[in-house]
Design a protein around this motif. Structure first.
Motif: not given
Ligand SMILES: *[C@@H]1O[C@H](CO)[C@@H](O)[C@H](O)[C@H]1NC(C)=O
Ligand SMILES: *[C@@H]1O[C@H](CO)[C@@H](O)[C@H](O)[C@H]1NC(C)=O
Ligand SMILES: *[C@@H]1O[C@H](CO)[C@@H](O)[C@H](O)[C@H]1NC(C)=O
Length: 254
Positions: A161-165, A168-172, A212-214
């Motif tokens: 799971i990756h996070w975005f706003q 902007q990549n919020l995964t970290h 890819r993002y599913l």
């Protein structure tokens, strides 16, 4: 007859002999062919065909489909009837074809399936590879204090799971929980974003296998308030309506 004529005659006889033995061999030749690869979607059904290729009708002594663990799934008995050994599969035999159908394919079913034949024309085997297309259920989320957790079940192969706003990549800023595997071989993946933003953001399921993002799910921290306000306003108007009706009823009674 001179020597040249004699040797050509000999050659002819020899060639005819070869051709005849070839035809004879061809008559007895038998091959077993099966679907090379099947790649069904998760929880779909799939069919593997094993086909006896021969000019002569062979007498079948044994014909079976065997799973990657070496378990016999179905076989023909000596009367030519199909015996199914597993309730999740169904085999049929018709026109020198043994057809295996697996209902509701799950990751555990992946691997090489062997079709084996013993017959009057010889012993043969063929292989079909079962490779599943990726599977996943939708992403869910819940908020606890300033944390937001996203999770998805039924994921296969393992994904992240990756996070975005926006861009902007919020995964970290997130913590990935160790993923757990269910009985069917699928994974549950979970991630918590620490200190979620105050405007729209999303979590997405990334598959390293298909690169890819599913799927994604978007969250609107402001929208929840608007929704609550809208529904309480509706309730208020509803209450006003009820009071008005009661008043009207009371007035009629007077
Ligand atoms: C197996 O397949 C045959 C032919 O399609 C069908 O008639 C039969 O009902 C099936 N059996 C099961 C247990 O699904
Ligand atoms: C937020 O998540 C972190 C990491 O999982 C955890 O240590 C912390 O207790 C959580 N805070 C709340 C309020 O749930
Ligand atoms: C987002 O960040 C994660 C972790 O740092 C990284 O693996 C991923 O490739 C990034 N995704 C994009 C689209 O930038």
């Amino acid at each position: 007859m001179d020597t040249v004529q004699y040797s050509s005659l000999l050659l002819c006889v020899f060639l005819v002999a070869i051709a005849r033995s070839d035809a004879d061999a061809l008559h007895h030749i038998m091959t077993l062919r099966s679907t090379a690869l099947v790649s069904p979607h998760c929880h779909d059904h799939t069919t593997m065909i094993c086909n006896i290729d021969s000019h002569q009708e062979p007498t079948v002594i044994y014909f079976a489909w065997i799973n990657p663990e070496g378990t016999v799934l179905c076989e023909l008995d000596t009367h030519g009837r199909v015996i199914n050994h597993n309730s999740r599969v169904n085999c049929t035999y018709r026109d020198k074809q043994l057809v295996l159908t697996i209902h509701d394919v799950i990751p555990l079913n992946e691997g090489k399936y062997h079709c084996k034949l013993r017959s009057s024309l010889g012993v043969k085997s063929a292989v079909t590879d079962l490779k599943l297309k990726e599977c996943h259920h939708r992403l869910h989320h819940h908020t606890q204090g300033s944390n937001v957790t996203c999770w998805a079940r039924g994921v296969y192969p393992e994904a992240h799971i990756h996070w975005f706003q926006g861009p902007q990549n919020l995964t970290h800023l997130s913590v990935a929980h160790p993923s757990s595997q269910a009985d069917d071989g699928t994974y549950e993946v979970v991630s918590t974003l620490l200190h979620h933003p105050t405007s729209a953001f999303k979590c997405s399921l990334w598959s390293p296998t298909s690169v890819r993002y599913l799927t994604s799910t978007e969250m609107h921290p402001g929208a929840t308030h608007a929704e609550t306000w809208a529904s309480s306003k509706a309730n208020f108007l509803g209450a006003v309506g009820t009071i008005a009706t009661l008043l009207a009823a009371a007035l009629t009674l007077l």
